[in-house]
Design a protein around this motif. Structure first.
Motif, PDB file in Angstrom:
ATOM      1  N   ILE A 128       1.538  13.232  -7.910  1.00 62.54           N
ATOM      2  CA  ILE A 128       1.373  13.021  -6.539  1.00 62.54           C
ATOM      3  C   ILE A 128      -0.285  13.280  -6.350  1.00 62.54           C
ATOM      4  O   ILE A 128      -0.936  12.837  -5.666  1.00 62.54           O
ATOM      5  N   LEU A 129      -0.123  13.731  -7.058  1.00 62.10           N
ATOM      6  CA  LEU A 129      -1.674  15.036  -6.489  1.00 62.10           C
ATOM      7  C   LEU A 129      -3.227  13.600  -7.070  1.00 62.10           C
ATOM      8  O   LEU A 129      -4.121  13.158  -6.699  1.00 62.10           O
ATOM      9  N   GLY A 130      -2.596  13.383  -9.219  1.00 58.42           N
ATOM     10  CA  GLY A 130      -3.282  11.764  -9.037  1.00 58.42           C
ATOM     11  C   GLY A 130      -3.378  10.541  -8.713  1.00 58.42           C
ATOM     12  O   GLY A 130      -4.295  10.731  -8.390  1.00 58.42           O
ATOM     13  N   ILE A 131      -1.796  10.592  -8.141  1.00 62.75           N
ATOM     14  CA  ILE A 131      -2.035   8.593  -7.501  1.00 62.75           C
ATOM     15  C   ILE A 131      -3.415   9.246  -6.395  1.00 62.75           C
ATOM     16  O   ILE A 131      -3.817   8.816  -6.151  1.00 62.75           O
ATOM     17  N   SER A 132      -3.304  10.449  -5.415  1.00 58.27           N
ATOM     18  CA  SER A 132      -3.673  10.597  -4.468  1.00 58.27           C
ATOM     19  C   SER A 132      -5.194  11.266  -4.915  1.00 58.27           C
ATOM     20  O   SER A 132      -5.689   9.557  -3.758  1.00 58.27           O
ATOM     21  N   ALA A 133      -5.379  11.344  -5.598  1.00 59.49           N
ATOM     22  CA  ALA A 133      -6.987  11.517  -5.364  1.00 59.49           C
ATOM     23  C   ALA A 133      -7.240   9.765  -6.227  1.00 59.49           C
ATOM     24  O   ALA A 133      -8.889   9.533  -5.869  1.00 59.49           O
ATOM     25  N   LEU A 134      -6.973   9.063  -7.058  1.00 61.69           N
ATOM     26  CA  LEU A 134      -7.234   7.917  -7.208  1.00 61.69           C
ATOM     27  C   LEU A 134      -6.823   7.096  -5.892  1.00 61.69           C
ATOM     28  O   LEU A 134      -7.918   6.139  -6.625  1.00 61.69           O
ATOM     29  N   LEU A 135      -6.207   6.930  -5.173  1.00 59.78           N
ATOM     30  CA  LEU A 135      -5.960   6.443  -4.446  1.00 59.78           C
ATOM     31  C   LEU A 135      -7.488   6.231  -2.987  1.00 59.78           C
ATOM     32  O   LEU A 135      -7.655   5.276  -2.434  1.00 59.78           O
ATOM     33  N   CYS A 136      -7.774   7.409  -3.210  1.00 61.71           N
ATOM     34  CA  CYS A 136      -8.528   7.978  -2.563  1.00 61.71           C
ATOM     35  C   CYS A 136     -10.617   7.540  -2.751  1.00 61.71           C
ATOM     36  O   CYS A 136     -11.224   7.626  -2.177  1.00 61.71           O
ATOM     37  N   GLY A 137     -10.916   7.838  -4.159  1.00 59.11           N
ATOM     38  CA  GLY A 137     -11.763   7.588  -4.632  1.00 59.11           C
ATOM     39  C   GLY A 137     -11.447   6.049  -4.591  1.00 59.11           C
ATOM     40  O   GLY A 137     -12.785   5.949  -4.605  1.00 59.11           O
ATOM     41  N   ALA A 138     -11.001   5.229  -5.134  1.00 59.10           N
ATOM     42  CA  ALA A 138     -10.870   3.667  -4.612  1.00 59.10           C
ATOM     43  C   ALA A 138     -11.359   3.351  -3.571  1.00 59.10           C
ATOM     44  O   ALA A 138     -11.597   2.314  -3.573  1.00 59.10           O
ATOM     45  N   ALA A 139     -10.416   3.495  -2.562  1.00 57.22           N
ATOM     46  CA  ALA A 139     -10.684   3.483  -0.934  1.00 57.22           C
ATOM     47  C   ALA A 139     -12.224   3.636  -0.958  1.00 57.22           C
ATOM     48  O   ALA A 139     -12.749   2.762  -0.149  1.00 57.22           O
TER      49      ALA A 139
END
Length: 117
Positions: free
Chosen positions: A65-76
């Motif tokens: 969950i932490l990795g996916i949230s970081a990826l989503l935040c950075g991509a956005a």
């Protein structure tokens, strides 16, 4: 839309951190081993873990969950920096989600250390 800003660099770092956390998750789940650099508290000896498999089952989904949230935040953030596909409120929501997940993960990790060490 200034692509030379510090925010673009920070978004790249957040994406890289998200990819690294996801890499650590895959390596931990597939290998069944805990690495020293796996987002553990400083000075924690991984060899003293009481039950490695239970620890992996407990912390694995949370790390995902932490990795996916970081990826989503950075991509956005990158999409907002270089295109107009993401509006600032959407980016701020993903940023809030990432910070909430990071804070939540620290509390979960502290609980896991108490349970498994």
């Amino acid at each position: 839309m200034n692509t030379n800003s510090v925010f673009s660099f920070m978004d790249i770092l957040v994406v890289a951190c998200g990819v690294y956390v996801l890499y650590l998750y895959v390596e931990m789940v597939k290998g069944g081993k805990i690495r020293e650099n796996m987002l553990l508290p400083k000075g924690l000896n991984v060899k003293k873990c009481k039950d490695i498999n239970a620890f992996i089952r407990y912390i694995g989904p949370k790390q995902l969950i932490l990795g996916i949230s970081a990826l989503l935040c950075g991509a956005a953030g990158l999409l907002q920096d270089f295109t107009t596909y993401v509006s600032p409120p959407v980016y701020l929501c993903t940023l809030f989600l990432f910070f909430a997940c990071a804070i939540w993960y620290t509390f979960v990790m502290k609980k896991a250390v108490k349970m498994f060490w």
